[in-house]
Design a protein around this motif. Structure first.
Motif, PDB file in Angstrom:
ATOM      1  N   GLY A  63     -20.832 -18.231 -12.703  1.00 54.95           N
ATOM      2  CA  GLY A  63     -21.314 -19.587 -12.476  1.00 54.95           C
ATOM      3  C   GLY A  63     -21.300 -19.731 -10.849  1.00 54.95           C
ATOM      4  N   SER A  64     -21.802 -18.894  -9.914  1.00 58.76           N
ATOM      5  CA  SER A  64     -21.742 -19.144  -8.536  1.00 58.76           C
ATOM      6  C   SER A  64     -23.274 -19.508  -7.900  1.00 58.76           C
ATOM      7  CB  SER A  64     -21.141 -18.049  -7.870  1.00 58.76           C
ATOM      8  OG  SER A  64     -21.986 -16.842  -7.797  1.00 58.76           O
ATOM      9  N   ILE A  65     -23.451 -20.053  -6.669  1.00 51.34           N
ATOM     10  CA  ILE A  65     -24.545 -20.128  -5.945  1.00 51.34           C
ATOM     11  C   ILE A  65     -25.072 -18.798  -5.781  1.00 51.34           C
ATOM     12  CG2 ILE A  65     -25.494 -20.793  -3.871  1.00 51.34           C
ATOM     13  CD1 ILE A  65     -23.330 -23.000  -3.741  1.00 51.34           C
ATOM     14  N   HIS A  66     -24.318 -17.902  -5.378  1.00 57.07           N
ATOM     15  CA  HIS A  66     -24.745 -16.558  -5.121  1.00 57.07           C
ATOM     16  C   HIS A  66     -25.462 -15.882  -6.292  1.00 57.07           C
ATOM     17  CE1 HIS A  66     -24.967 -12.041  -4.694  1.00 57.07           C
ATOM     18  NE2 HIS A  66     -24.690 -12.217  -3.581  1.00 57.07           N
ATOM     19  N   THR A  67     -25.124 -16.166  -7.590  1.00 58.58           N
ATOM     20  CA  THR A  67     -25.651 -15.799  -8.874  1.00 58.58           C
ATOM     21  C   THR A  67     -27.014 -16.383  -9.337  1.00 58.58           C
ATOM     22  OG1 THR A  67     -23.504 -15.282 -10.153  1.00 58.58           O
ATOM     23  CG2 THR A  67     -25.380 -15.809 -11.269  1.00 58.58           C
ATOM     24  N   LEU A  68     -27.259 -17.750  -8.795  1.00 56.60           N
ATOM     25  CA  LEU A  68     -28.428 -18.608  -8.984  1.00 56.60           C
ATOM     26  C   LEU A  68     -29.284 -18.082  -8.165  1.00 56.60           C
ATOM     27  CD1 LEU A  68     -27.073 -22.075  -9.516  1.00 56.60           C
ATOM     28  CD2 LEU A  68     -27.694 -20.453 -11.376  1.00 56.60           C
ATOM     29  N   GLN A  69     -29.012 -17.595  -6.889  1.00 56.81           N
ATOM     30  CA  GLN A  69     -29.807 -17.165  -5.836  1.00 56.81           C
ATOM     31  C   GLN A  69     -30.396 -15.493  -5.824  1.00 56.81           C
ATOM     32  OE1 GLN A  69     -31.317 -19.332  -4.265  1.00 56.81           O
ATOM     33  NE2 GLN A  69     -29.962 -20.882  -3.113  1.00 56.81           N
ATOM     34  N   GLN A  70     -29.353 -14.795  -6.643  1.00 57.17           N
ATOM     35  CA  GLN A  70     -29.742 -13.296  -6.579  1.00 57.17           C
ATOM     36  C   GLN A  70     -30.466 -12.806  -7.787  1.00 57.17           C
ATOM     37  OE1 GLN A  70     -28.429 -11.437  -4.049  1.00 57.17           O
ATOM     38  NE2 GLN A  70     -29.194  -9.583  -4.881  1.00 57.17           N
ATOM     39  N   TYR A  71     -29.796 -13.182  -8.929  1.00 59.54           N
ATOM     40  CA  TYR A  71     -30.631 -12.561 -10.162  1.00 59.54           C
ATOM     41  C   TYR A  71     -31.682 -13.271 -10.655  1.00 59.54           C
ATOM     42  CZ  TYR A  71     -26.143  -9.762  -9.391  1.00 59.54           C
ATOM     43  OH  TYR A  71     -25.271  -9.133  -9.192  1.00 59.54           O
ATOM     44  N   SER A  72     -32.205 -14.129 -10.201  1.00 60.39           N
ATOM     45  CA  SER A  72     -33.551 -14.517 -10.303  1.00 60.39           C
ATOM     46  C   SER A  72     -34.649 -14.139  -9.447  1.00 60.39           C
ATOM     47  CB  SER A  72     -33.594 -16.242 -10.550  1.00 60.39           C
ATOM     48  OG  SER A  72     -33.391 -16.493  -9.231  1.00 60.39           O
ATOM     49  N   SER A  73     -34.056 -13.345  -8.419  1.00 54.63           N
ATOM     50  CA  SER A  73     -35.219 -12.963  -7.421  1.00 54.63           C
ATOM     51  C   SER A  73     -35.721 -11.546  -7.703  1.00 54.63           C
ATOM     52  CB  SER A  73     -34.422 -12.656  -6.168  1.00 54.63           C
ATOM     53  OG  SER A  73     -33.609 -11.574  -6.280  1.00 54.63           O
ATOM     54  N   ASP A  74     -36.818 -11.140  -7.082  1.00 51.31           N
ATOM     55  CA  ASP A  74     -37.402  -9.632  -7.351  1.00 51.31           C
ATOM     56  C   ASP A  74     -36.368  -8.359  -6.822  1.00 51.31           C
ATOM     57  OD1 ASP A  74     -37.591  -9.914  -4.640  1.00 51.31           O
ATOM     58  OD2 ASP A  74     -39.761 -10.002  -4.763  1.00 51.31           O
ATOM     59  N   ASN A 108     -22.224 -25.181 -14.890  1.00 50.75           N
ATOM     60  CA  ASN A 108     -20.942 -25.033 -14.211  1.00 50.75           C
ATOM     61  C   ASN A 108     -20.980 -25.268 -12.646  1.00 50.75           C
ATOM     62  OD1 ASN A 108     -19.664 -24.273 -16.589  1.00 50.75           O
ATOM     63  ND2 ASN A 108     -19.560 -22.138 -16.150  1.00 50.75           N
ATOM     64  N   ILE A 109     -21.921 -24.447 -12.047  1.00 45.75           N
ATOM     65  CA  ILE A 109     -22.226 -24.723 -10.586  1.00 45.75           C
ATOM     66  C   ILE A 109     -22.542 -25.961 -10.299  1.00 45.75           C
ATOM     67  CG2 ILE A 109     -24.641 -23.847 -10.500  1.00 45.75           C
ATOM     68  CD1 ILE A 109     -21.900 -23.170  -7.904  1.00 45.75           C
ATOM     69  N   TRP A 110     -23.339 -26.662 -10.884  1.00 50.56           N
ATOM     70  CA  TRP A 110     -23.648 -28.008 -10.782  1.00 50.56           C
ATOM     71  C   TRP A 110     -22.334 -28.980 -10.582  1.00 50.56           C
ATOM     72  CZ3 TRP A 110     -28.439 -31.385 -10.861  1.00 50.56           C
ATOM     73  CH2 TRP A 110     -27.967 -32.848 -11.240  1.00 50.56           C
ATOM     74  N   ASN A 111     -21.582 -28.846 -11.771  1.00 47.39           N
ATOM     75  CA  ASN A 111     -20.342 -29.463 -11.850  1.00 47.39           C
ATOM     76  C   ASN A 111     -19.402 -29.312 -10.650  1.00 47.39           C
ATOM     77  OD1 ASN A 111     -20.997 -30.723 -13.950  1.00 47.39           O
ATOM     78  ND2 ASN A 111     -19.780 -29.543 -15.469  1.00 47.39           N
ATOM     79  N   GLN A 112     -19.244 -27.896 -10.218  1.00 48.44           N
ATOM     80  CA  GLN A 112     -18.275 -27.452  -9.015  1.00 48.44           C
ATOM     81  C   GLN A 112     -18.797 -28.002  -7.818  1.00 48.44           C
ATOM     82  OE1 GLN A 112     -15.618 -25.592  -9.033  1.00 48.44           O
ATOM     83  NE2 GLN A 112     -15.490 -25.601 -11.219  1.00 48.44           N
ATOM     84  N   ILE A 113     -20.254 -27.937  -7.562  1.00 46.45           N
ATOM     85  CA  ILE A 113     -20.788 -28.448  -6.103  1.00 46.45           C
ATOM     86  C   ILE A 113     -20.275 -30.015  -6.017  1.00 46.45           C
ATOM     87  CG2 ILE A 113     -22.614 -29.108  -4.862  1.00 46.45           C
ATOM     88  CD1 ILE A 113     -24.017 -26.431  -5.991  1.00 46.45           C
TER      89      ILE A 113
END
Length: 572
Positions: A63-74, A108-113
């Protein structure tokens, strides 16, 4: 009646001083006592906000920003390895862009931010109440800048989000703001705070270690300006981001110069004021990177030094999350998540045999060709090169064969009957951060997590020069980055070449989603994901988005159910 602040708030001072948590009394004391000195003012209004950032923001858990940016990419994926890493299909859905707003990681990340923003608001309101206090006034600017950075992340990930700047507000009064308005708020706040922040390098140990300083703000402004053609559009329909949808359906994932030229023109129409002067998006990028250079940032002679267990000495890292196994103690899951468990076990470590590079990424690096990029071996374990760590081969955990990473074999999911050796070994694995075998706790290392660094800024400056027609300056900047790792100089440029350079330089650093959207390739099929690609039965099909709405995530349903003023992003 006196208000009381509990001494446990002072526990966050350990993040900056390195003192034992046991040294802080747990008794309650009055608000007047809590704010009677500069040290106490900082501890009870700013330090406690930094301490709340933890793994969920810059860490690398689910549930981190890094996860949202990394694993939806190519760039990377977490394959389903016949029972391992299926997790209800969430990782496969993520990679296939079948986004579901009920997934925990979004909520989770929405709530944490928003927790961090709420704590920032509370600190700002409290500090503003301390009249004629110079320390309090300075800390207000630091908190405002910190809050703006997290609104930048919210706006980047979800587009239109509630913009709340007070700690006292009725839930019924919380409404959604347009993405363009949040963008304007972020930029204006950062610009207003700049003159009042320290010049110090935040990544170096000392008073401002891990804190928001001028260089961090200039880098955030670079990021804002670079994707401002996207951020200044309000999502009113599913096709609002049609201009960022590429048309390469071949699987080669090529950046279109025509589409790129359209984005370039959008950036020229954006006006951003920094240090009192208005510039377009691309000129803003150049200006802010030059300010970073003037503040002393440069490339480390050795690429790997940015990711060692002593990387707090880097002159290249701009913003890091301080991390060690004694004082800061935050988990970093990327290495654990990626390495084969037998590879890790042979060196006294623990790992989960999951995340790996895509075939697309390996092709960009030139894996298996005579023209392989030197950064491949710096960022990934390929083949049997893990033996540099173990000193000996280890078994694959399935067939009794030697473990041998297979960079061209990963796939979204391995069906029943797939070759067991391939299942366990498929994919190049993360190597970027030095393995820390001195740590007392697995996963808590002495490597500071790099959020932003100068090489990223320099490549963005190169792209801005290219978009402004200054190809010579763009080539010079890119070749400076390439020369550092011994790669031969380029003689020509396209946006596709720039895109590939960023992928090779910034692997695992959580920037690829933002880049891919700007280049118009985020929604394109690749050799790894395409219509009809095999996936687990609990996951959905690859979502071939031809409208562009998946360039922002869906607002979590749980959040919408609590606040009827919020509406879902178009297309979901």
């Amino acid at each position: 009646m006196k208000k009381y602040i509990f001494g446990t708030l002072l526990l966050s001072t350990a993040l900056l001083s390195g003192c034992s948590l046991d040294e802080t009394p747990k008794s309650a004391f009055s608000e007047e006592e809590a704010f009677k000195s500069s040290t106490l003012i900082y501890a009870n209004s700013v330090a406690n906000v930094y301490s709340s950032i933890e793994n969920y923001i810059y860490g690398q858990d689910a549930g981190s920003i890094h996860t949202l940016q990394q694993y939806s990419s190519d760039e990377s994926m977490i394959p389903g390895r016949q029972g391992d890493w299926v997790d209800g299909g969430k990782w496969q859905n993520f990679f296939l862009h079948n986004f579901d707003s009920s997934v925990d990681m979004y909520r989770n990340i929405w709530n944490q931010i928003y927790t961090i923003i709420g704590q920032s608001n509370k600190g700002i309101d409290k500090l503003n109440g301390l009249q004629n206090n110079e320390d309090a006034a300075t800390y207000v600017y630091e908190l405002r800048a910190l809050r703006a950075i997290f609104y930048y992340y919210l706006m980047d990930l979800w587009g239109q989000v509630p913009l709340v700047t007070s700690s006292i507000i009725n839930t019924n009064d919380v409404v959604q703001s347009n993405r363009a308005d949040v963008f304007k708020f972020v930029v204006s706040e950062l610009e207003a705070c700049l003159p009042h922040l320290a010049d110090d390098m935040s990544q170096n140990e000392g008073k401002y270690y891990g804190r928001i300083t001028k260089p961090v703000v200039y880098m955030c402004l670079v990021k804002c300006a670079m994707n401002s053609p996207l951020y200044t559009i309000n999502p009113t329909s599913a096709t609002s981001y049609q201009a960022f949808v590429g048309n390469d359906m071949s699987g080669n994932n090529t950046v279109s110069e025509t589409l790129g030229a359209n984005v370039t023109e959008l950036g020229k129409k954006v006006s951003i004021t920094v240090d009192g002067k208005a510039r377009n998006a691309w000129e803003t990028v150049k200006y802010c990177v030059e300010k970073l250079e003037a503040l002393g940032y440069t490339l480390q002679p050795n690429y790997a030094d940015n990711f060692t267990i002593s990387n707090q000495n880097s002159k290249e890292n701009i913003f890091t999350r301080p991390n060690d196994d004694k004082t800061y103690r935050y988990y970093d899951y990327n290495l654990m998540r990626s390495l084969h468990y037998n590879h890790a076990g042979a060196i006294g470590y623990s790992a989960w045999n999951g995340a790996c590079a895509t075939v697309f990424a390996m092709n960009v690096y030139g894996y298996g060709t005579a023209d392989v990029d030197p950064r491949l071996k710096l960022n990934y374990y390929t083949d049997k090169d893990y033996m540099e760590d173990t000193g000996k081969p280890v078994e694959d955990g399935a067939t009794g064969q030697d473990l041998e990473y297979l960079p061209l074999k990963p796939q979204v999911d391995f069906p029943a009957g797939a070759n067991a050796h391939d299942v366990k070994c498929a994919g190049a694995r993360m190597k970027k951060y030095q393995l820390d075998l001195t740590s007392s706790t697995n996963g808590i290392t002495n490597n500071d997590l790099v959020v932003w660094r100068y090489a990223d800024a320099l490549l963005l400056k190169a792209e801005a020069e290219y978009r402004l027609g200054n190809t010579g300056a763009a080539l010079a900047a890119i070749n400076t980055v390439r020369a550092r790792v011994g790669a031969p100089a380029l003689t020509s440029l396209t946006l596709n070449v720039i895109s590939n350079e960023r992928l090779k330089e910034l692997a695992w650093e959580g920037v690829r989603r933002m880049d891919a959207i700007r280049y118009g390739i985020f929604t394109q099929p690749t050799k790894d994901r395409y219509e009809g690609v095999w996936h687990n039965a609990v996951a959905g099909n690859y979502l071939n988005d031809t409208q562009g709405y998946t360039t922002i995530y869906p607002i979590p349903y749980d959040v919408m159910s609590l606040n009827k003023n919020l509406k879902q992003n178009p297309g979901y």
